[in-house]
Write a protein that holds these residues in place. Structure first.
Motif, PDB file in Angstrom:
ATOM      1  N   VAL A 120       0.843  -1.205   0.000  1.00 29.32           N
ATOM      2  CA  VAL A 120       0.000   0.000   0.000  1.00 29.32           C
ATOM      3  C   VAL A 120       0.878   1.255   0.000  1.00 29.32           C
ATOM      4  CG1 VAL A 120      -1.620   1.361   1.379  1.00 29.32           C
ATOM      5  CG2 VAL A 120      -2.024  -1.089   1.038  1.00 29.32           C
ATOM      6  N   LEU A 121       1.937   1.237   0.795  1.00 26.52           N
ATOM      7  CA  LEU A 121       2.851   2.383   0.828  1.00 26.52           C
ATOM      8  C   LEU A 121       3.555   2.580  -0.510  1.00 26.52           C
ATOM      9  CD1 LEU A 121       4.356   1.909   4.403  1.00 26.52           C
ATOM     10  CD2 LEU A 121       2.775   3.707   3.656  1.00 26.52           C
ATOM     11  N   LYS A 122       3.937   1.492  -1.168  1.00 30.60           N
ATOM     12  CA  LYS A 122       4.572   1.600  -2.487  1.00 30.60           C
ATOM     13  C   LYS A 122       3.617   2.252  -3.483  1.00 30.60           C
ATOM     14  CE  LYS A 122       7.625  -2.441  -2.132  1.00 30.60           C
ATOM     15  NZ  LYS A 122       8.873  -1.901  -2.668  1.00 30.60           N
ATOM     16  N   TRP A 123       2.366   1.808  -3.492  1.00 28.81           N
ATOM     17  CA  TRP A 123       1.380   2.392  -4.401  1.00 28.81           C
ATOM     18  C   TRP A 123       1.111   3.852  -4.064  1.00 28.81           C
ATOM     19  CZ3 TRP A 123      -2.230  -2.375  -3.679  1.00 28.81           C
ATOM     20  CH2 TRP A 123      -1.849  -3.387  -4.568  1.00 28.81           C
ATOM     21  N   THR A 124       1.210   4.189  -2.772  1.00 25.38           N
ATOM     22  CA  THR A 124       0.932   5.555  -2.345  1.00 25.38           C
ATOM     23  C   THR A 124       2.059   6.516  -2.714  1.00 25.38           C
ATOM     24  OG1 THR A 124      -0.396   4.743  -0.495  1.00 25.38           O
ATOM     25  CG2 THR A 124       0.403   7.016  -0.346  1.00 25.38           C
ATOM     26  N   PHE A 125       3.298   6.140  -2.411  1.00 23.92           N
ATOM     27  CA  PHE A 125       4.415   7.075  -2.555  1.00 23.92           C
ATOM     28  C   PHE A 125       5.092   7.040  -3.927  1.00 23.92           C
ATOM     29  CE2 PHE A 125       4.033   6.702   2.070  1.00 23.92           C
ATOM     30  CZ  PHE A 125       3.896   8.045   2.377  1.00 23.92           C
ATOM     31  N   GLN A 126       4.982   5.940  -4.650  1.00 26.76           N
ATOM     32  CA  GLN A 126       5.411   5.870  -6.051  1.00 26.76           C
ATOM     33  C   GLN A 126       6.805   6.475  -6.278  1.00 26.76           C
ATOM     34  OE1 GLN A 126       2.228   7.693  -8.298  1.00 26.76           O
ATOM     35  NE2 GLN A 126       0.692   6.538  -7.174  1.00 26.76           N
ATOM     36  N   ARG A 127       7.753   6.010  -5.499  1.00 18.74           N
ATOM     37  CA  ARG A 127       9.118   6.543  -5.591  1.00 18.74           C
ATOM     38  C   ARG A 127       9.941   5.771  -6.620  1.00 18.74           C
ATOM     39  NH1 ARG A 127      13.451   6.894  -0.538  1.00 18.74           N
ATOM     40  NH2 ARG A 127      14.508   8.783  -1.264  1.00 18.74           N
ATOM     41  N   GLU A 128      10.724   6.503  -7.400  1.00 19.46           N
ATOM     42  CA  GLU A 128      11.605   5.860  -8.367  1.00 19.46           C
ATOM     43  C   GLU A 128      12.801   5.234  -7.664  1.00 19.46           C
ATOM     44  OE1 GLU A 128      12.777   8.361 -11.595  1.00 19.46           O
ATOM     45  OE2 GLU A 128      10.753   8.436 -12.434  1.00 19.46           O
TER      46      GLU A 128
ATOM     47  N   GLN B 232       5.666   9.327  -8.957  1.00 20.08           N
ATOM     48  CA  GLN B 232       6.036   9.259 -10.370  1.00 20.08           C
ATOM     49  C   GLN B 232       5.223   8.221 -11.149  1.00 20.08           C
ATOM     50  OE1 GLN B 232       8.442  11.468 -11.693  1.00 20.08           O
ATOM     51  NE2 GLN B 232       8.078  12.341  -9.668  1.00 20.08           N
ATOM     52  N   GLY B 233       4.165   7.729 -10.541  1.00 21.84           N
ATOM     53  CA  GLY B 233       3.335   6.730 -11.218  1.00 21.84           C
ATOM     54  C   GLY B 233       3.355   5.406 -10.465  1.00 21.84           C
ATOM     55  N   ILE B 234       2.303   4.643 -10.620  1.00 24.94           N
ATOM     56  CA  ILE B 234       2.067   3.435  -9.835  1.00 24.94           C
ATOM     57  C   ILE B 234       3.148   2.367 -10.018  1.00 24.94           C
ATOM     58  CG2 ILE B 234       0.653   2.230 -11.534  1.00 24.94           C
ATOM     59  CD1 ILE B 234      -0.300   2.479  -7.845  1.00 24.94           C
ATOM     60  N   HIS B 235       3.872   2.396 -11.118  1.00 26.40           N
ATOM     61  CA  HIS B 235       4.894   1.376 -11.369  1.00 26.40           C
ATOM     62  C   HIS B 235       6.221   1.688 -10.668  1.00 26.40           C
ATOM     63  CE1 HIS B 235       2.239  -0.649 -14.103  1.00 26.40           C
ATOM     64  NE2 HIS B 235       2.052   0.467 -14.783  1.00 26.40           N
ATOM     65  N   ASN B 236       6.325   2.819 -10.046  1.00 26.44           N
ATOM     66  CA  ASN B 236       7.527   3.187  -9.297  1.00 26.44           C
ATOM     67  C   ASN B 236       7.287   2.837  -7.829  1.00 26.44           C
ATOM     68  OD1 ASN B 236       9.141   4.666 -11.443  1.00 26.44           O
ATOM     69  ND2 ASN B 236       7.149   5.667 -11.559  1.00 26.44           N
ATOM     70  N   GLN B 237       7.985   1.799  -7.343  1.00 22.16           N
ATOM     71  CA  GLN B 237       7.656   1.237  -6.033  1.00 22.16           C
ATOM     72  C   GLN B 237       8.895   1.024  -5.172  1.00 22.16           C
ATOM     73  OE1 GLN B 237       5.006  -2.126  -6.302  1.00 22.16           O
ATOM     74  NE2 GLN B 237       3.750  -1.159  -7.863  1.00 22.16           N
TER      75      GLN B 237
END
Length: 198
Positions: free
Chosen positions: A80-88, A101-106
């Motif tokens: 959930v945190l990965k989907w929320t923060f979307q960090r490269e 930066q978008g849902i694929h950046n986790q």
């Protein structure tokens, strides 16, 4: 805290804790990505397999079920945190401030370091005071944290927060009256598969 210093020898970086910077890429020897995967999947299989084999009525089996709880809650929470923060990831950018930066950046937080921390924490909490060598299990998430940074899978703050989440959830699971997942399963999981052979 020693992990923070080990991962960030120079505090001149940026990011959440001011520690994030790209380190020289190293995907060889002990740091190889395949070794990280062996650690993760080996941990999951050992903990889940041991829990099912021994059952919750066994003291160590009960501890392993708490590790299963901890890993399951940690996996859901970190995703959930990965989907929320979307960090490269460092493999995608040299700028640790690339958030949303978008849902694929986790990249944030590290789910693998969180999972390994979540697995070992209930075991350390249960047996560490009586058997101090059990504290050596803490080397597993520490190794994984360093390896994930070296292979540019995560920033330093990703692995620090991942470890903190895993430890926190592991302590929660350790102090529950009984393992949560066992309460959702048929009674055979309380007895353990090993007893079918007696």
């Amino acid at each position: 805290m020693a992990l923070v210093f080990a991962l960030s020898p120079a505090w001149a970086g940026s990011g959440i804790l001011g520690m994030d910077h790209v380190v020289p890429y190293d995907n060889s020897g002990i740091w190889k990505r395949s070794n990280q995967e062996i650690l993760l999947y080996g941990t999951v299989l050992s903990v889940a397999g041991g829990a099912i084999w021994l059952g919750d009525n066994d003291e160590f089996g009960d501890t392993l079920w708490r590790s299963v709880d901890s890993m399951a809650v940690t996996a859901a929470g970190t995703q959930v945190l990965k989907w929320t923060f979307q960090r490269e990831r460092p493999s995608q950018t040299s700028d640790p401030n690339k958030w949303f930066q978008g849902i694929h950046n986790q990249s944030f937080p590290s789910g693998e370091v969180a999972a390994v921390s979540a697995a070992v924490t209930p075991i350390i909490a249960r047996y560490g005071s009586d058997h101090p060598t059990v504290y050596l299990l803490a080397l597993l998430p520490a190794y994984d944290a360093v390896a994930r940074v070296k292979t540019h899978g995560h920033w330093q703050s990703d692995v620090v927060f991942g470890a903190a989440i895993g430890v926190g959830v592991g302590l929660w699971a350790s102090h529950r009256d009984s393992p949560w997942i066992v309460s959702l399963l048929p009674g055979g999981f309380q007895v353990g598969y090993v007893h079918h052979f007696h």
